[in-house]
Design a protein around this motif. Structure first.
Motif, PDB file in Angstrom:
ATOM      1  N   VAL A 179       0.853  -1.188   0.000  1.00  0.00           N
ATOM      2  CA  VAL A 179       0.000   0.000   0.000  1.00  0.00           C
ATOM      3  C   VAL A 179       0.892   1.242   0.000  1.00  0.00           C
ATOM      4  O   VAL A 179       2.004   1.214   0.512  1.00  0.00           O
ATOM      5  N   HIS A 180       0.401   2.313  -0.588  1.00  0.00           N
ATOM      6  CA  HIS A 180       1.188   3.539  -0.673  1.00  0.00           C
ATOM      7  C   HIS A 180       0.336   4.770  -0.368  1.00  0.00           C
ATOM      8  O   HIS A 180      -0.544   5.127  -1.155  1.00  0.00           O
ATOM      9  N   CYS A 226       5.403   8.632  -2.323  1.00  0.00           N
ATOM     10  CA  CYS A 226       4.791   7.827  -1.286  1.00  0.00           C
ATOM     11  C   CYS A 226       5.296   8.346   0.054  1.00  0.00           C
ATOM     12  O   CYS A 226       6.472   8.672   0.199  1.00  0.00           O
ATOM     13  N   ILE A 249       5.355   6.601   2.843  1.00  0.00           N
ATOM     14  CA  ILE A 249       6.100   5.617   3.635  1.00  0.00           C
ATOM     15  C   ILE A 249       7.548   5.988   3.360  1.00  0.00           C
ATOM     16  O   ILE A 249       8.015   5.943   2.218  1.00  0.00           O
ATOM     17  N   HIS A 251       9.942   3.992   1.377  1.00  0.00           N
ATOM     18  CA  HIS A 251       9.627   3.960  -0.063  1.00  0.00           C
ATOM     19  C   HIS A 251      10.116   5.245  -0.739  1.00  0.00           C
ATOM     20  O   HIS A 251      10.712   5.206  -1.810  1.00  0.00           O
ATOM     21  N   MET A 307      10.591   6.097  -4.619  1.00  0.00           N
ATOM     22  CA  MET A 307       9.195   6.259  -5.035  1.00  0.00           C
ATOM     23  C   MET A 307       8.780   7.728  -4.902  1.00  0.00           C
ATOM     24  O   MET A 307       7.943   8.109  -4.082  1.00  0.00           O
TER      25      MET A 307
HETATM   26 CU    CU Z   1       4.859   3.379  -0.612  1.00  0.00          CU
END
Ligand code: CU
Ligand code: C2O
Ligand code: CU
Length: 489
Positions: free
Chosen positions: A413-414, A472, A474, A477, A482
């Motif tokens: 999930v992002h 993202c 996170i 990430h 990302m």
């Molecule tokens: Cu992510």
């Protein structure tokens, strides 16, 4: 240009190895809880308010990013980072329309930046990877507060090195008020208007923070609220507004109360909802914020706990496999109800704001962003590409309304964030988003195999040289690539 260091590459590689191992069942390393005795139950810390000093029609704030020592583990010291303190930072309070100047001094002994998450401002003032502050330097951001009244936050944003600096404690709040135009909600800061900065951390037996740079993002087994481990809050027996912020590196919470009581979401990332939305569970991914109202009237001497019903949403782990916390319900905050205060708000308005929906037909452009994990090189990518400061990924025409369509074949999930703008969620897999997401957002959770479409107008600020980021949230990430950048021209 900041280059990814050998140390980082090593970390990602080791992390990715562990992650691969994890997908084949050797995930114990993440599930192992740290067997350290932590300092619990102190009263809920309330971040100090900083309202700045007035000078020539401007409001001036000074922030110092510094090293400190915090007390988290019994009998041990924890080396941490903070803004103007040892961990986290003050809540900057300002009004819509204010002209603010924020001086940020870096005393960390390493390079950093400070980004104003959720704020609509010129790219040059945004504090992203372009605005590196070298150790010992002061960077000054100057901008007008154009956002709606809500809760925003600030945090470092150095290319490839955001996760660790945030994990060590660097983050703080913005509270934007709009006197006369905000709904009549509890607003006595620290009494019935309470920020809850929720984070998870793990500690080593020597007291140090256990940080590892794995690309899937680090999660912890202890919950901190405003920098205190599962603390106690004494709530007045009346309506209380909680400004809940998920400032965790990777963890997604499914908040609720131990008695499963109903509460009301009144605000999203970038402003008020149109009317309060009754909920018993509130899913909040990293960087998302929600304002909620909880009614403690007539409950004096009772105790209730704010918990995360994570087991119900374990599949939303950013890891390929959930960790121990993801599989259970755990405590976040204990609330003891005390007598009501004198000027308590006793009713909840049923109308909070008017949100004019942006129509698909208004959109000039639709962009497609595929959130991917590439096994070759163990990289988190967007449309197959990893963040590169030398590549502009999108160019937006000033004044355009755009639809951004996210797809997510990555198996994770992002929570996806876009700088500069507040957007509206058009749809999740073709359906309208839930009612509590029908407000202004700057971060949206994109689940596995989900298609999420958002719409926004890119107004006011153009710059042919300095880009805004989208990524993202996170942080592992983000650091591992990302992220992309867009110019508004
Ligand atoms: Cu992510
Ligand atoms: Cu909260 Cu790009 O940031
Ligand atoms: Cu941001």
């Amino acid at each position: 240009m900041v280059k990814i260091s050998r140390r980082k590459i090593l970390k990602y590689t080791v992390g990715a190895g562990a992650l691969l191992g994890g997908s084949f069942g050797a995930f114990k390393v993440y599930n192992k809880s740290s067997e350290v005795a932590v300092v619990h139950s102190k009263p809920l810390p309330i971040p100090p308010l900083l309202s700045g000093t007035k000078s020539d029609g401007q409001t001036v704030f000074n922030l110092s990013m510094q090293k400190g020592v915090s007390q988290f583990v019994v009998g041990k010291e924890t080396a941490t980072y903070g803004y103007n303190g040892t961990y986290l930072g003050p809540a900057l309070v300002m009004n819509k329309g204010d002209d603010v100047v924020i001086n940020v001094t870096n005393n960390l002994g390493e390079s950093t930046t400070t980004h104003w998450h959720g704020l609509h401002l010129p790219a040059r003032m945004d504090g992203g990877p372009y605005s590196v502050i070298e150790n010992g330097d002061t960077w000054t951001a100057q901008f007008k507060i154009m956002n709606e009244a809500s809760t925003y936050f600030y945090h470092p944003h150095l290319l490839h090195n955001t996760a660790e600096q945030v994990y060590r404690g660097l983050a703080g709040l913005f509270i934007i008020r709009d006197p006369g135009n905000e709904p009549d909600l509890p607003n006595q800061y620290g009494v019935d208007d309470i920020p809850l900065v929720v984070q998870d951390r793990s500690f080593n037996t020597d007291g140090s923070l256990r940080f590892s740079g794995e690309i899937e993002g680090v999660k912890g087994d202890k919950v901190l609220v405003n920098g205190g481990i599962t603390p106690i809050f004494e709530a007045p027996a009346q309506f209380v507004r909680f400004r809940v912020l998920n400032v965790s590196n990777a963890r997604i919470y499914n908040f609720g109360f131990s008695d499963n009581r109903k509460f009301y979401q009144v605000g999203t990332d970038g402003g008020s909802l149109e009317s309060p939305v009754p909920l018993t569970k509130l899913l909040l991914a990293p960087a998302e914020r929600a304002e909620i109202l909880v009614d403690f009237s007539g409950q004096e001497n009772q105790e209730v706990r704010l918990v995360s019903y994570s087991g119900e949403v374990a599949s939303l782990s950013p890891f390929w496999m959930p960790d121990a916390q993801d599989n259970k319900t755990f405590d976040v905050l204990t609330i003891n109800v005390k007598p009501a205060t004198e000027n308590a708000i006793t009713t909840m308005p049923d109308r909070l704001s008017t949100i004019i929906p942006l129509q698909e037909s208004q959109a000039n452009v639709t962009r497609k962003l595929s959130l991917e994990f590439s096994i070759i090189g163990f990289k988190m990518t967007i449309n197959g590409q990893s963040m590169d400061m030398n590549r502009i990924d999108q160019t937006v025409q000033l004044g355009d309304t755009e639809i951004w369509e996210f797809t997510n074949p990555s198996g994770m999930v992002h929570p996806f964030h876009i700088h500069d703008i507040q957007f509206q969620i058009l749809s999740r897999n073709g359906e309208l988003p839930p009612e509590n997401e029908r407000g202004w957002k700057d971060t949206v959770l994109v689940k596995q195999d989900e298609t999420v479409r958002i719409i926004a107008k890119f107004d006011d600020f153009a710059d042919p040289d300095i880009a805004y980021m989208y990524h993202c949230h996170i942080l592992g990430h983000e650091d591992s690539g990302m992220m992309g950048q867009f110019l508004v021209v």
